[in-house]
Scaffold this active site. Sequence first.
Site, mmCIF file in Angstrom:
data_model
loop_
_atom_site.group_PDB
_atom_site.id
_atom_site.type_symbol
_atom_site.label_atom_id
_atom_site.label_comp_id
_atom_site.label_asym_id
_atom_site.label_seq_id
_atom_site.Cartn_x
_atom_site.Cartn_y
_atom_site.Cartn_z
ATOM 1 N N ASP A 92 0.991 -1.004 -0.076
ATOM 2 C CA ASP A 92 -0.106 -0.171 0.030
ATOM 3 C C ASP A 92 0.820 1.352 -0.167
ATOM 4 O O ASP A 92 0.346 2.387 -0.188
ATOM 5 C CB ASP A 92 -0.762 0.100 1.259
ATOM 6 C CG ASP A 92 -0.063 -0.135 2.469
ATOM 7 O OD1 ASP A 92 -0.727 -0.852 3.239
ATOM 8 O OD2 ASP A 92 0.927 0.344 2.641
ATOM 9 N N HIS A 105 6.688 -8.302 -1.240
ATOM 10 C CA HIS A 105 5.448 -8.608 -2.047
ATOM 11 C C HIS A 105 5.052 -7.577 -3.251
ATOM 12 O O HIS A 105 4.202 -7.714 -3.886
ATOM 13 C CB HIS A 105 4.057 -8.913 -1.431
ATOM 14 C CG HIS A 105 4.250 -10.101 -0.433
ATOM 15 N ND1 HIS A 105 3.322 -10.436 0.644
ATOM 16 C CD2 HIS A 105 5.131 -11.110 -0.433
ATOM 17 C CE1 HIS A 105 3.871 -11.601 1.095
ATOM 18 N NE2 HIS A 105 4.797 -11.925 0.438
ATOM 19 N N CYS A 128 7.667 -2.397 -24.761
ATOM 20 C CA CYS A 128 7.235 -3.287 -25.796
ATOM 21 C C CYS A 128 6.003 -3.188 -26.472
ATOM 22 O O CYS A 128 5.605 -3.862 -27.590
ATOM 23 C CB CYS A 128 7.497 -4.792 -25.276
ATOM 24 S SG CYS A 128 6.066 -5.341 -24.466
ATOM 25 N N ASN A 148 0.780 -7.406 17.643
ATOM 26 C CA ASN A 148 -0.617 -7.828 17.131
ATOM 27 C C ASN A 148 -1.880 -7.505 17.870
ATOM 28 O O ASN A 148 -1.632 -7.480 19.071
ATOM 29 C CB ASN A 148 -0.428 -9.248 16.685
ATOM 30 C CG ASN A 148 -1.371 -9.690 15.416
ATOM 31 O OD1 ASN A 148 -2.523 -9.351 15.656
ATOM 32 N ND2 ASN A 148 -0.943 -10.144 14.465
ATOM 33 N N LEU A 149 -2.724 -7.465 17.115
ATOM 34 C CA LEU A 149 -4.229 -6.972 17.720
ATOM 35 C C LEU A 149 -4.518 -8.302 18.839
ATOM 36 O O LEU A 149 -5.198 -8.280 19.766
ATOM 37 C CB LEU A 149 -5.342 -6.815 16.640
ATOM 38 C CG LEU A 149 -6.596 -6.330 17.423
ATOM 39 C CD1 LEU A 149 -6.434 -4.926 18.011
ATOM 40 C CD2 LEU A 149 -7.579 -6.330 16.267
ATOM 41 N N GLU A 150 -4.269 -9.463 18.308
ATOM 42 C CA GLU A 150 -4.613 -10.675 19.086
ATOM 43 C C GLU A 150 -3.406 -11.848 18.893
ATOM 44 O O GLU A 150 -2.517 -11.590 17.802
ATOM 45 C CB GLU A 150 -5.660 -11.291 18.605
ATOM 46 C CG GLU A 150 -5.904 -11.557 17.086
ATOM 47 C CD GLU A 150 -7.120 -11.836 16.598
ATOM 48 O OE1 GLU A 150 -8.077 -11.456 17.219
ATOM 49 O OE2 GLU A 150 -7.354 -12.385 15.401
#
Length: 228
Positions: free
Chosen positions: A91, A105, A135, A197-199
């Site tokens: 992003d 990625h 091209c 992390n959130l969880e």
Amino acid sequence: MDKIVILTGAGLSAESGLGTFRDEGGLWAQHRIEDVATPEGYARDPALVHRFYTARRIQASEARPNAAHDALARLQRAFGGEVVLITQNVDGLHEKAGSEAIHMHGTLAGALCAACGHRWTAPLDMTPDTACPACHGTTARPDVVWFGEMPYFMEEIADHLADCTLFAAIGTSGQVYPAAGFVQEARQAGAQTIELNLEPTDLSRLFHSRRIGPATRVVPEWVASLLG
Ligand code: APR
């Protein structure tokens, strides 16, 4: 000299309004991976793949970095040792916050020619008719790594993991390799490891410590603890 290696995932951008993949109602609940995030899906229906990535590219272009992105940029600027930021995110929010990041990625902002390999800045609205500037084939695709393809910069990443003293995984579910294996590589190098992390995740047990909560709270707190 301390060296911190950080891996970020979609959870870092959740509070900037960008959907994650595997949370409730995430991107993979709305779209079939095999249709929109594989070379086979692109070959089968390039228009569908372009619609999926154009929608994300437009949303990402309007999104703002959040307090977690800003804290990581602060860490890169102010930390006495080296800070290497590896992201699975496409992003561009790390760059908007002033960070340099290794995009394993790829990026939504990048276009790649499936025929000749030329790379250029993607038009916001890329379609099957978008021609390659080199091209001139209508074989443009998002410069994003799809399932079944090799992530970028893997040798450079392995070198960083081999000599880091602290490894942090932030906002990633640890479901996708090779990124999910980075914590083990860091531990083999003798690094301390922390998960933010959130969880809890399936990989939580592999980390020496954890900070549980939304990234916009736990990342600034963690960075403040490192900067003293
Ligand atoms: N703060 C911190 N963590 C959060 C937040 C938040 N506000 N919201 C969600 N998370 C966490 C979730 O708990 C989960 O562990 O972010 C993680 C998101 O997991 P995924 O959706 O699987 O995203 P990610 O781990 O980045 O996926 C890795 O898989 O689909 C491929 O290429 C894609 O790069 C992606 C890769």
